[in-house]
Design an enzyme around this catalytic site. Structure first.
Site, PDB file in Angstrom:
ATOM      1  N   ASN A 111      -1.938 120.218  11.398  1.00  0.00           N
ATOM      2  CA  ASN A 111      -3.065 119.928  10.515  1.00  0.00           C
ATOM      3  C   ASN A 111      -3.626 118.540  10.808  1.00  0.00           C
ATOM      4  OD1 ASN A 111      -3.008 117.920   8.017  1.00  0.00           O
ATOM      5  ND2 ASN A 111      -0.868 118.538   8.418  1.00  0.00           N
ATOM      6  N   PHE A 115      -6.533 113.393   4.426  1.00  0.00           N
ATOM      7  CA  PHE A 115      -6.542 112.983   3.018  1.00  0.00           C
ATOM      8  C   PHE A 115      -7.786 113.504   2.293  1.00  0.00           C
ATOM      9  CE2 PHE A 115      -3.807 108.808   3.400  1.00  0.00           C
ATOM     10  CZ  PHE A 115      -2.691 109.589   3.689  1.00  0.00           C
ATOM     11  N   SER A 178       0.734 109.321   7.449  1.00  0.00           N
ATOM     12  CA  SER A 178      -0.082 110.431   7.929  1.00  0.00           C
ATOM     13  C   SER A 178      -0.692 110.063   9.277  1.00  0.00           C
ATOM     14  CB  SER A 178      -1.202 110.745   6.936  1.00  0.00           C
ATOM     15  OG  SER A 178      -2.124 111.652   7.518  1.00  0.00           O
ATOM     16  N   ASN A 180      -3.351 111.386  10.384  1.00  0.00           N
ATOM     17  CA  ASN A 180      -4.727 111.880  10.357  1.00  0.00           C
ATOM     18  C   ASN A 180      -5.730 110.928   9.708  1.00  0.00           C
ATOM     19  OD1 ASN A 180      -3.895 114.333  11.560  1.00  0.00           O
ATOM     20  ND2 ASN A 180      -3.119 115.003   9.570  1.00  0.00           N
ATOM     21  N   THR A 181      -5.295 109.723   9.328  1.00  0.00           N
ATOM     22  CA  THR A 181      -6.199 108.665   8.881  1.00  0.00           C
ATOM     23  C   THR A 181      -6.079 107.533   9.890  1.00  0.00           C
ATOM     24  OG1 THR A 181      -6.027 109.237   6.534  1.00  0.00           O
ATOM     25  CG2 THR A 181      -6.699 106.990   7.063  1.00  0.00           C
ATOM     26  N   LYS A 220       6.940 106.933   2.212  1.00  0.00           N
ATOM     27  CA  LYS A 220       7.007 108.065   3.141  1.00  0.00           C
ATOM     28  C   LYS A 220       6.718 107.584   4.548  1.00  0.00           C
ATOM     29  CE  LYS A 220       5.843 112.921   3.625  1.00  0.00           C
ATOM     30  NZ  LYS A 220       5.280 114.087   2.934  1.00  0.00           N
ATOM     31  N   ASN A 249       7.195 112.459   7.514  1.00  0.00           N
ATOM     32  CA  ASN A 249       5.899 113.115   7.560  1.00  0.00           C
ATOM     33  C   ASN A 249       5.817 113.984   8.820  1.00  0.00           C
ATOM     34  OD1 ASN A 249       3.099 113.636   7.019  1.00  0.00           O
ATOM     35  ND2 ASN A 249       2.928 111.621   6.067  1.00  0.00           N
TER      36      ASN A 249
END
Length: 346
Positions: A111, A115, A178, A180-181, A220, A249
């Protein structure tokens, strides 16, 4: 059997569309008193972690219910705790679609959501409508930064979210991992991590005084860390007296999925291929922490044996996400049963 049939239908759809339909269905069953069709019994196996009494050791990881819109439905499926989010101060759409890719041959998902969420105020409205927290259910709220907030001001976003969610959360998770940021994982590095944790812990104490209640803080972390980075993070966790760490994560690694359809998509990989990496990092972190900070083990749990391996590697609790997508509520019960009587309070 029921979930196996439903999964066949859901997996024939676009992954993100199916995700929304499945959550709506879970909420419908709960509201109709039909959750028993999906989950037949709750596993009672209490343990105390972070000063909180968890009714069993298996929780839902953040990311499944980003806005906390389906808390009661998910709680009816046997989880010992539910973690919602990641939430940011302001609403944001996340990354362009498509951004979720199933790899069923590997029981995995990639994925790059970014966010996507409706903002902290919308999440709080959903939490206040839910019955689960009112009835003493353990609700974690996972917080992050908006994508357009400059990295030098990232701590301010975390502080805004912490202050807003503090009164509604059983514990708060700080998501700096994450993939993805853009540049978010830079916050895991030495001085940036030290500054962020210092500011969050100071705010936590002020909020505890204001609310008359201490709400634990968890961090995390990513699985894509070398030994020196693990040691540095462990030292920071101990130095700032963090209440827990969630390991881990999703991963940027593509080991085991390189030749599969969608295996080369950008984003975070979760599911069975991540299990070994996440558990190895968790074990090294446990060794470095030497019991001073409890660990919540996440990453690649697809069966009860996997959950047991997380506890053997030093975790006090586990969380599932991708395994839940592939196996449904059966995995919640199987994992909780496999952990019954194991481990100790932390």
């Amino acid at each position: 059997m029921i979930y196996s049939l439903l999964r066949r239908v859901l997996f024939s759809m676009d992954a993100e569309k199916a995700h929304g339909i499945a959550l709506s269905g879970i909420s419908f069953l709960q509201a109709s008193g039909l959750s028993g069709l999906m989950a037949d019994r709750f596993v009672d196996d209490p343990v105390e972690v972070m000063g909180i009494r968890f009714p069993n050791k298996v929780g839902l990881a953040a990311g499944l219910d980003k806005n906390g819109a389906h808390i009661d439905g998910l709680a009816a499926l046997g989880f010992g705790h539910i973690e919602i989010g990641t939430i940011t101060p302001r609403p944001q759409p996340g990354n362009p679609k498509p951004r979720i890719f199933r790899l069923p041959e590997a029981q995995a998902i990639i994925n790059r959501m970014g966010f996507n969420n409706a903002g902290v105020e919308a999440l709080l409205a959903n939490v206040r409508r839910a019955e689960f927290p009112k009835q003493g259910g353990i609700l974690g709220i996972n917080i992050g930064k908006n994508a357009d907030t400059p990295m030098e001001k990232a701590a301010e976003d975390y502080l805004i979210c912490l202050e807003k969610v503090y009164g509604e959360a059983s514990y708060v998770t700080v998501n700096i991992s994450s993939p993805n940021t853009k540049n978010l994982r830079e916050l895991q590095k030495d001085e940036a991590l030290d500054d962020l944790l210092a500011r969050l812990k100071a705010a936590q104490q002020q909020l505890a005084d204001r609310h008359g209640r201490y709400v634990p803080l968890a961090l995390k972390i990513a699985p894509d860390l070398d030994d020196l980075q693990i040691s540095t993070i462990a030292d920071a966790l101990k130095r700032h007296r963090m209440d827990a760490v969630i390991a881990t994560n999703t991963t940027l690694s593509r080991a085991g999925v390189e030749k599969l359809p969608h295996g080369d998509e950008t984003g975070g990989l979760s599911g069975a291929p991540e299990f070994r990496l996440a558990t190895t990092v968790q074990g090294k972190l446990a060794h470095a922490l030497a019991g001073e900070v409890p660990i919540i083990g996440v990453g690649g749990i697809l069966k009860g044996e996997d959950a047991r391996a997380k506890l053997a590697a030093g975790a006090s609790l586990v969380q599932i996400y991708t395994g839940f997508i592939y196996r449904g509520p059966e995995l919640v019960r199987e994992a909780a049963d496999s952990l019954r009587g194991l481990g100790k309070s932390a």
